[in-house]
Design an enzyme around this catalytic site. Structure first.
Site, PDB file in Angstrom:
ATOM      1  N   GLY A 230       0.775  -1.373  -0.091  1.00 41.72           N
ATOM      2  CA  GLY A 230      -0.119  -0.174   0.171  1.00 41.72           C
ATOM      3  C   GLY A 230       0.868   1.245  -0.069  1.00 41.72           C
ATOM      4  O   GLY A 230       0.443   2.452  -0.457  1.00 41.72           O
ATOM      5  N   ASP A 231       1.909   1.033   0.678  1.00 41.24           N
ATOM      6  CA  ASP A 231       2.984   2.224   0.721  1.00 41.24           C
ATOM      7  C   ASP A 231       3.537   2.671  -0.876  1.00 41.24           C
ATOM      8  O   ASP A 231       3.529   3.741  -1.159  1.00 41.24           O
ATOM      9  CB  ASP A 231       4.226   1.904   1.557  1.00 41.24           C
ATOM     10  CG  ASP A 231       4.082   2.001   2.936  1.00 41.24           C
ATOM     11  OD1 ASP A 231       3.129   2.852   3.457  1.00 41.24           O
ATOM     12  OD2 ASP A 231       4.682   1.438   3.505  1.00 41.24           O
ATOM     13  N   THR A 232       3.687   1.569  -1.598  1.00 49.11           N
ATOM     14  CA  THR A 232       3.878   1.838  -3.165  1.00 49.11           C
ATOM     15  C   THR A 232       3.199   2.353  -3.855  1.00 49.11           C
ATOM     16  O   THR A 232       3.322   3.260  -4.669  1.00 49.11           O
ATOM     17  CB  THR A 232       4.614   0.577  -3.372  1.00 49.11           C
ATOM     18  OG1 THR A 232       5.450  -0.183  -2.644  1.00 49.11           O
ATOM     19  CG2 THR A 232       5.127   0.590  -4.954  1.00 49.11           C
TER      20      THR A 232
ATOM     21  N   GLY B 134       2.931   6.070  -2.798  1.00 53.64           N
ATOM     22  CA  GLY B 134       3.938   6.588  -3.032  1.00 53.64           C
ATOM     23  C   GLY B 134       4.017   6.969  -4.756  1.00 53.64           C
ATOM     24  O   GLY B 134       4.489   8.227  -5.128  1.00 53.64           O
TER      25      GLY B 134
END
Length: 410
Positions: free
Chosen positions: A175-177, A180
């Protein structure tokens, strides 16, 4: 070859994954990225070591490298007067500033957007948030496992109710990717605007919002009376519910078949498993009858039993012959040797100074102007501090004094 973002300077005050991957992508497209760490280092360094405590450490930390490749790393104590002065000198030269520092902490440091915008009118100030800028949890710690995966509904509602129900466990950093990448896209748009007008911008990307939007189909399908109910059983919902999903083969390997319940694919599937007579069976081919729970379960049971009669490789061959969307289900580790991944350069071998090797996922950039991007080993904490401070006009003697005081780490 001139990359699209050459000449752009990015100041990166980020930790963990979401904001660092955004800065890395800008760097791989040609921007100069200077990452500021606390003298103790980004906490993700320690997290990275913990993924393989027997092999990963200061000499080899690929879980840190993948999100910080190609950056110049300096270590500053922003709570010190000298460290803050260095920060402002770097900010004055930057086109883009990226941070995932929580809003209250930015205010305490005096570097929130409101503190910066008049001094740096051409700056693109980019923030990676957990739950948004307002509301009761605006300053709550946000991680992808909490804000993106858990809060969005995915973990609770995508687990199957067959057998003993238990919510899913999330993958780390996924989910970070996504979030980002969302921030990176906005920054690139803001850079186009800056090129045209000279004006900066204030851009934000939020883990919770990204989760809601990424799983938007489910957010919409569950609203209003008569909407789809989650969590669901393996065979719930239309003839596709009885076909689409996972199947174990005779060799214990698994495959996934998609969109199998459509009118196009179901006859092909029946022929593939050697049951052409089912193409005439109205329980499965009539749209209304095929949606009945007992018939959905019937489709699933006969397919489940059929797939157990052959090894996975044989089913993959037959699926290709009948043009049915079936794919083998890899373990994470299998992508390092997957023929399709290697043929397209989705994984690359990375060799560390001690001779250790690892297959590194490559960043998803496919631009002729960028060319092939190789992940670089990130410097240790403060690895580029002296180089960057010399470029700002500091002498080696001054840098040594700053290091002695603790304002920087070299």
């Amino acid at each position: 070859m001139s990359k699209p973002l050459e000449g752009i300077r990015v100041l990166d005050l980020t930790t963990f994954v979401a904001a660092p991957v955004c800065a890395r992508m800008l760097g791989d497209m040609g921007a100069e990225v200077i990452k500021i760490e606390h003298p103790k280092g980004d906490a993700w360094r320690e997290t990275g070591r913990n993924f393989n405590v027997s092999r990963f450490g200061d000499h080899m930390n690929p879980v840190f490298d993948i999100y910080n490749s190609g950056k110049k790393l300096i270590a500053l104590d922003l709570k010190s007067k000298e460290g803050k002065e260095i920060f402002w000198k770097l900010l004055d030269q930057a086109d883009v500033f990226i941070t995932n520092t929580r809003p209250d902490a930015l205010k305490r440091l005096g570097i929130a957007y409101e503190d910066v915008k008049e001094r740096c009118p051409g700056l693109i100030y980019a923030m990676l948030l957990g739950y948004g800028e307002t509301g009761p949890e605006a300053d709550a710690p946000g991680f992808d496992v909490t804000a993106f995966w858990a809060r969005s509904g995915f973990l609770r509602d995508m687990a199957l109710t067959d057998g003993e129900y238990q919510p899913l466990m999330p993958p780390s950093g996924a989910g970070d990717t996504v979030t980002g990448n969302n921030l990176c896209a906005q920054i690139c748009a803001a850079l186009v605007r800056k090129l045209r007008t000279g004006k900066g911008d204030y851009v934000r990307s939020c883990l919770y919002q990204s989760g809601i939007f990424t799983f938007g189909t489910m957010q919409l399908a569950t609203q209003l009376e008569g909407g789809r109910e989650y969590p669901r059983s393996r065979t719930a919902g239309g003839s596709a519910g009885g076909v689409t999903g996972t199947y174990c083969c005779s060799d214990g390997e698994w495959l996934f078949m998609a969109n199998g319940g459509s009118a196009v694919f179901l006859p092909r599937i029946f022929n593939m498993i050697g049951r052409p007579e089912l193409c005439e069976d109205q329980r499965y081919m009539d749209k209304d009858l095929a949606a009945l729970p007992e018939n959905i379960l019937g489709i699933y049971q006969l397919l489940k039993e059929a797939f157990l009669t052959r090894p996975r490789a044989e089913w993959l061959r037959l699926a290709k012959e009948f043009d049915i969307p079936v794919v083998k289900m890899n373990h994470f580790k299998e992508n390092a040797t997957d023929e399709q991944a290697l043929a397209n350069g989705f994984m690359e071998e990375m060799v560390y100074a001690n001779g250790d090797k690892i297959m590194m996922p490559t960043i998803p950039l496919m631009m002729e102007s960028v060319g092939k991007v190789k992940t670089q080993i990130a410097p240790r904490v403060g690895g580029n501090t002296e180089e960057v401070l010399l470029s700002l006009g500091y002498t080696k003697e001054q840098i040594a004094a700053l290091a002695e005081s603790g304002a920087v780490k070299v």
